[in-house]
Design an enzyme around this catalytic site. Structure first.
Site, short mmCIF file in Angstrom:
data_model
loop_
_atom_site.label_atom_id
_atom_site.label_comp_id
_atom_site.label_asym_id
_atom_site.label_seq_id
_atom_site.Cartn_x
_atom_site.Cartn_y
_atom_site.Cartn_z
CB THR A 69 -0.97 0.01 1.19
OG1 THR A 69 -0.24 -0.25 2.41
CG2 THR A 69 -2.05 -1.04 1.03
CE LYS A 110 0.23 -3.29 3.48
NZ LYS A 110 -0.58 -2.42 4.45
CB THR A 135 -1.31 -1.59 10.38
OG1 THR A 135 -2.17 -1.73 9.26
CG2 THR A 135 -0.25 -0.64 10.03
CD GLU A 140 2.41 5.56 6.43
OE1 GLU A 140 1.59 5.01 5.68
OE2 GLU A 140 2.08 6.23 7.43
CG ASN A 167 -0.18 8.80 7.62
OD1 ASN A 167 -0.91 7.83 7.52
ND2 ASN A 167 1.11 8.71 7.92
CB SER A 173 -5.01 12.92 -2.47
OG SER A 173 -3.67 12.79 -2.05
#
Length: 413
Positions: A157, A183, A194, A280, A408, A413
């Site tokens: 993702t 992932k 997660t 991230e 985030n 978008s």
């Protein structure tokens, strides 16, 4: 870019006899990307799983738990990215079951006993099950034993790189293969992080032992990582054993069981650490090593408090030795009778280590330039001695950068 991590080359991911993988572009959320993966297992395989502790767990997690709870003989897994199918109520459950039914029909399997569905992506949006179903024939046509590299890319993702690990080990006179993919990059917190993780071995492992090793491996790997302190709704870690290497474990006393279990745990740790290295916006990989605890639980309490703290994480991003933030995190970790006068804290990178705190305050020999020197490294260890027992434990985390907010803020978008 991930911290000291690169996706293994396709040839470094060893096929597991009895496992085939295929991917397809189904347009689940975005066009022109692999977002649908099917894993097919030969008859006689055993499968066990560990799932999220989030009470708002996703529809596919609910279906997986149900299918594994009965007299199952799992023969296929189906994974989509883009849409998590979480927070979707009865409609989401129907979509997950329709996914199982369609794949079962295409493969000639039982939809209630032999299929496990998985989803990851945006929460609270309906799964476009029609697109998923339309993509399944292409994923099935792509099924190959040497497709682990493609599958690692197909489950991503917000990951910047695909995550995989593989090794061959000699156990009991047999060559055993263990290969896995995972992932995850954000909404990472233990129980479970997660993430999606799929690990397969060609050893033969009876169901009760496979369930045991799945839990132990998760506890020592995916339940020891944190990026941002958020526990997601879709987290799943699946272990599959085909038995086609010729090594078959009889019971827990089998002399081959301990080395096989250690190898499975080691691959799981590699997959879990890859997630943190690709956190991230991460620029630093942080190990929080806590020793001297009364038990593992309180070591992890301290480790999680440090690893979750936004103040600690932003200080590491800035290479700012504002190390009182670490002491504050230790203090609020939830150990009521903690004697802070006995605690010692070190910062280290490689062989370079410096004692930061002791006797309730700054170590006498500590200099801020020493802390700053270590914090400029990409890999840093925070070592804490609680001086109250013999237990120890590690938590793996990363820093918070400006890019974490950007990623985030722009996620949908």
């Amino acid at each position: 870019m991930p911290v000291n991590y690169a996706t293994p080359a396709p040839e470094a991911l060893f096929p597991v006899a009895g496992v085939r993988l295929g991917t397809a572009e189904a347009g689940i959320r975005k066009a022109n990307r692999r977002d649908l993966t099917v894993i097919a297992l030969d008859p006689g395989s055993t499968v066990a799983g560990v799932f999220t502790q989030n009470r708002f767990c996703a529809a596919p997690v609910q279906v997986c738990r149900k299918h594994l709870a009965g007299e199952s003989e799992i023969r296929a897994l189906v994974i989509n990215t883009g849409i998590a199918n979480a927070g979707t109520g009865e409609t989401g459950l129907q979509a997950a079951m329709q996914t199982c039914a369609t794949l079962a029909g295409l493969l000639g399997l039982d939809e209630d006993r032999q299929i496990l569905p998985f989803s990851t992506g945006v929460i609270l949006e309906p799964l476009p099950v029609d697109r998923l179903q339309a993509g399944l024939p292409a994923a099935i046509a792509d099924l190959k034993a040497d497709n682990w590299h493609a599958a690692a890319h197909g489950i991503m993702t917000t990951d910047t790189v695909a995550k995989a690990a593989s090794r061959k080990v000699e156990i009991g006179g047999k060559s055993v293969t263990i290969t896995g993919i995972s992932k995850g990059a954000g909404m990472i917190k233990p129980n479970m992080a997660t993430m999606l993780g799929f690990l397969a071995t060609d050893a033969g492992i009876p169901q009760h032992l496979l369930e045991q090793v799945a839990k132990e491996a998760a506890d020592q790997s995916f339940n020891c990582i944190t990026v941002d302190g958020d526990t997601s709704t879709n987290d799943s870690f699946i272990v599959m054993a085909t038995g086609q290497s010729g090594l078959r474990i009889k019971d827990g006393a089998d002399p081959a069981w301990a080395p096989l279990k250690a190898a499975i745990v080691a691959v799981s740790i590699e997959l879990a650490q890859a997630i943190v290295r690709d956190g991230e916006g991460a620029t630093k990989f942080i190990t929080v090593a806590v020793e001297g605890g009364k038990d593992l639980e309180e070591c992890r309490k301290v480790g999680y408090a440090i690893g979750h703290s936004p103040l600690v994480k932003t200080a590491f991003f800035a290479s700012d030795p504002n190390l009182g933030r670490i002491l504050a995190a230790i203090g609020y970790a939830g150990i009521a009778d903690l004697d802070v006068g006995q605690i010692r804290v070190w910062l280290a990178s490689g062989s370079d280590a410096v004692l930061v705190a002791e006797k309730g305050g700054r170590a006498a020999a500590y200099k801020e330039e020493d802390g700053s020197r270590i914090m400029k490294n990409a890999e840093i260890t925070v070592r804490v001695d609680l001086a109250r027992g013999t237990a120890q434990g590690c938590i793996y985390s990363c820093d918070f950068s400006y890019d974490y907010v950007k990623i985030n803020a722009d996620y949908r978008s």
